[in-house]
Scaffold this motif. Sequence first.
Motif, short mmCIF file in Angstrom:
data_model
loop_
_atom_site.label_atom_id
_atom_site.label_comp_id
_atom_site.label_asym_id
_atom_site.label_seq_id
_atom_site.Cartn_x
_atom_site.Cartn_y
_atom_site.Cartn_z
N LEU A 111 4.91 -5.99 -2.20
CA LEU A 111 4.21 -4.88 -1.55
C LEU A 111 3.27 -4.19 -2.54
O LEU A 111 2.10 -3.96 -2.24
CB LEU A 111 5.25 -3.89 -1.01
N LEU A 112 3.78 -3.90 -3.71
CA LEU A 112 2.98 -3.22 -4.74
C LEU A 112 1.83 -4.09 -5.24
O LEU A 112 0.72 -3.60 -5.43
CB LEU A 112 3.87 -2.80 -5.91
N GLU A 113 2.10 -5.36 -5.44
CA GLU A 113 1.05 -6.27 -5.92
C GLU A 113 -0.07 -6.40 -4.88
O GLU A 113 -1.24 -6.38 -5.21
CB GLU A 113 1.64 -7.65 -6.24
N THR A 114 0.31 -6.49 -3.60
CA THR A 114 -0.69 -6.60 -2.53
C THR A 114 -1.53 -5.32 -2.45
O THR A 114 -2.75 -5.39 -2.30
CB THR A 114 0.02 -6.87 -1.19
N ALA A 115 -0.88 -4.16 -2.58
CA ALA A 115 -1.61 -2.88 -2.54
C ALA A 115 -2.58 -2.81 -3.72
O ALA A 115 -3.75 -2.43 -3.55
CB ALA A 115 -0.63 -1.72 -2.58
N LYS A 116 -2.10 -3.17 -4.89
CA LYS A 116 -2.94 -3.11 -6.10
C LYS A 116 -4.16 -4.01 -5.96
O LYS A 116 -5.28 -3.59 -6.27
CB LYS A 116 -2.08 -3.55 -7.30
N GLN A 117 -3.97 -5.22 -5.46
CA GLN A 117 -5.08 -6.16 -5.28
C GLN A 117 -6.10 -5.64 -4.25
O GLN A 117 -7.30 -5.76 -4.45
CB GLN A 117 -4.56 -7.54 -4.86
N ALA A 118 -5.59 -5.08 -3.16
CA ALA A 118 -6.48 -4.58 -2.09
C ALA A 118 -7.33 -3.41 -2.56
O ALA A 118 -8.45 -3.22 -2.10
CB ALA A 118 -5.66 -4.18 -0.89
N LEU A 119 -6.81 -2.63 -3.51
CA LEU A 119 -7.53 -1.45 -3.99
C LEU A 119 -8.49 -1.74 -5.13
O LEU A 119 -9.20 -0.83 -5.57
CB LEU A 119 -6.52 -0.36 -4.39
N LYS A 120 -8.53 -2.96 -5.61
CA LYS A 120 -9.44 -3.31 -6.72
C LYS A 120 -10.88 -3.20 -6.29
O LYS A 120 -11.26 -3.48 -5.19
CB LYS A 120 -9.18 -4.74 -7.19
#
Length: 120
Positions: A111-120
Amino acid sequence: MKNRVLICDDAAIMRLAIKDVLTRNGYEIVGEACNGREAVMLYDSLKPDLVFMDITMPEQDGVSALKEIKKTDPSARVIMCAAMGQSSLAAEAIQAGAADFIIKPVSGARLLETAKQALK
């Protein structure tokens, strides 16, 4: 400044699980919706940095809500949440402009990795 997140899922337990992981990791939950129609209205008023959107919900499904949000804000970052066996709907969501999708149940790390990638 914290990233502002809107969570949309018809299952309260799923909203709580996502909220718990994100708040413990520095995200601000600015709103919660239990169907796509609510999500579109909240998106328009809250302008979050990121949305987690369930694909299958009553009243308005996640893919049609995603399309509405992208129509008014092409830069919207929406991560779709799909259950096992909904990969065709997830593919449709990606074509409609979703930043990514996750398959439920999802680990906190994913969940955190997906959020981090989407916000790049």
